[in-house]
Design an enzyme around this catalytic site. Structure first.
Site, PDB file in Angstrom:
ATOM      1  N   GLU A  61     -45.309 -27.000 -97.074  1.00 13.71           N
ATOM      2  CA  GLU A  61     -44.346 -26.956 -98.181  1.00 13.71           C
ATOM      3  C   GLU A  61     -43.731 -28.334 -98.412  1.00 13.71           C
ATOM      4  O   GLU A  61     -43.612 -28.806 -99.547  1.00 13.71           O
ATOM      5  CB  GLU A  61     -43.205 -25.967 -97.858  1.00 13.71           C
ATOM      6  CG  GLU A  61     -43.643 -24.530 -97.717  1.00 13.71           C
ATOM      7  CD  GLU A  61     -43.990 -24.157 -96.281  1.00 13.71           C
ATOM      8  OE1 GLU A  61     -44.612 -24.972 -95.560  1.00 13.71           O
ATOM      9  OE2 GLU A  61     -43.641 -23.036 -95.883  1.00 13.71           O
ATOM     10  N   CYS A  93     -37.926 -26.567 -94.060  1.00 11.27           N
ATOM     11  CA  CYS A  93     -38.516 -26.495 -95.407  1.00 11.27           C
ATOM     12  C   CYS A  93     -37.577 -25.787 -96.370  1.00 11.27           C
ATOM     13  O   CYS A  93     -37.444 -26.189 -97.536  1.00 11.27           O
ATOM     14  CB  CYS A  93     -39.863 -25.781 -95.376  1.00 11.27           C
ATOM     15  SG  CYS A  93     -41.151 -26.819 -94.647  1.00 11.27           S
ATOM     16  N   ASN A 114     -50.193 -28.517 -93.997  1.00 11.49           N
ATOM     17  CA  ASN A 114     -49.505 -28.985 -92.791  1.00 11.49           C
ATOM     18  C   ASN A 114     -50.332 -30.109 -92.156  1.00 11.49           C
ATOM     19  O   ASN A 114     -51.562 -30.037 -92.096  1.00 11.49           O
ATOM     20  CB  ASN A 114     -49.204 -27.857 -91.806  1.00 11.49           C
ATOM     21  CG  ASN A 114     -50.355 -26.928 -91.502  1.00 11.49           C
ATOM     22  OD1 ASN A 114     -51.304 -26.819 -92.264  1.00 11.49           O
ATOM     23  ND2 ASN A 114     -50.268 -26.240 -90.389  1.00 11.49           N
ATOM     24  N   GLU A 135     -50.389 -32.096 -88.721  1.00 14.96           N
ATOM     25  CA  GLU A 135     -49.830 -32.084 -87.366  1.00 14.96           C
ATOM     26  C   GLU A 135     -49.959 -33.446 -86.691  1.00 14.96           C
ATOM     27  O   GLU A 135     -50.651 -34.350 -87.178  1.00 14.96           O
ATOM     28  CB  GLU A 135     -50.522 -30.981 -86.544  1.00 14.96           C
ATOM     29  CG  GLU A 135     -50.248 -29.618 -87.153  1.00 14.96           C
ATOM     30  CD  GLU A 135     -50.738 -28.454 -86.309  1.00 14.96           C
ATOM     31  OE1 GLU A 135     -51.591 -28.662 -85.417  1.00 14.96           O
ATOM     32  OE2 GLU A 135     -50.250 -27.338 -86.549  1.00 14.96           O
ATOM     33  N   CYS A 166     -44.780 -29.768 -92.420  1.00 16.02           N
ATOM     34  CA  CYS A 166     -45.244 -28.477 -92.944  1.00 16.02           C
ATOM     35  C   CYS A 166     -45.864 -28.646 -94.333  1.00 16.02           C
ATOM     36  O   CYS A 166     -45.561 -29.600 -95.058  1.00 16.02           O
ATOM     37  CB  CYS A 166     -44.077 -27.508 -93.067  1.00 16.02           C
ATOM     38  SG  CYS A 166     -43.402 -26.943 -91.508  1.00 16.02           S
ATOM     39  N   CYS A 218     -40.264 -22.426 -92.895  1.00 16.02           N
ATOM     40  CA  CYS A 218     -39.355 -22.659 -91.762  1.00 16.02           C
ATOM     41  C   CYS A 218     -37.985 -23.111 -92.292  1.00 16.02           C
ATOM     42  O   CYS A 218     -37.825 -23.410 -93.477  1.00 16.02           O
ATOM     43  CB  CYS A 218     -39.946 -23.705 -90.817  1.00 16.02           C
ATOM     44  SG  CYS A 218     -39.777 -25.403 -91.426  1.00 16.02           S
TER      45      CYS A 218
END
Ligand code: THU
Length: 131
Positions: A56, A90, A43, A45, A54, A87
């Site tokens: 993934e 994703c 991830n 940010e 993210c 999420c």
């Protein structure tokens, strides 16, 4: 070809590189391509929270950018005690690229295997373009 527990291990290694100054939650992913190649992701940010990517999606976008189109599975781990699940955004990306299997794991090497279809049933996948 590596097995699921080795894929979890790759996700745990990747997690070290997570960029998480805001949440502090490190997430690592490892995407296994059908040809055996593995792409790691973390991830990433951003101070503008919505710009966060993210783990993934990082792994998937890296692989797509390198020309990969066929996938076997993606593993995902985090710093949490409980297993982390992708999420919604994703899941939609996993559906787009027909990544069939999601393995969620923890630090102790425990993991669970899910079909992507199970995590995003009735996914919006294809449509006819109106001309
Ligand atoms: N995150 C992931 O990287 N993958 C998931 O499956 C869920 C959440 C990240 C996004 C953000 O950097 C942090 O975890 C907290 O939401």
């Amino acid at each position: 070809m590596i097995n699921y527990s080795q894929l979890i291990e790759k996700a745990l290694e990747a997690r070290e590189h997570a960029y998480v100054p805001y949440s502090g939650l490190r997430v690592g992913a490892a995407l296994l391509c059908s040809d055996g190649e593995v792409f790691a992701g973390v991830n990433v940010e951003n101070v503008s929270f919505g710009a966060t990517n993210c783990a993934e999606r990082t792994a998937v976008f890296k692989a797509i950018s390198e020309g990969k189109r066929e996938f076997s599975a993606i593993a995902v781990v985090s710093d949490m005690d409980e297993m982390i699940y992708p999420c919604g955004i994703c899941r939609q990306v996993l559906a787009e690229f027909k990544i069939p299997v999601v393995i969620v794991g923890d630090e102790k090497g425990n993991y669970r295997v899910h079909r992507t279809e199970e995590l995003i049933p009735c996914a919006f996948t294809e449509f006819e373009t109106r001309k």
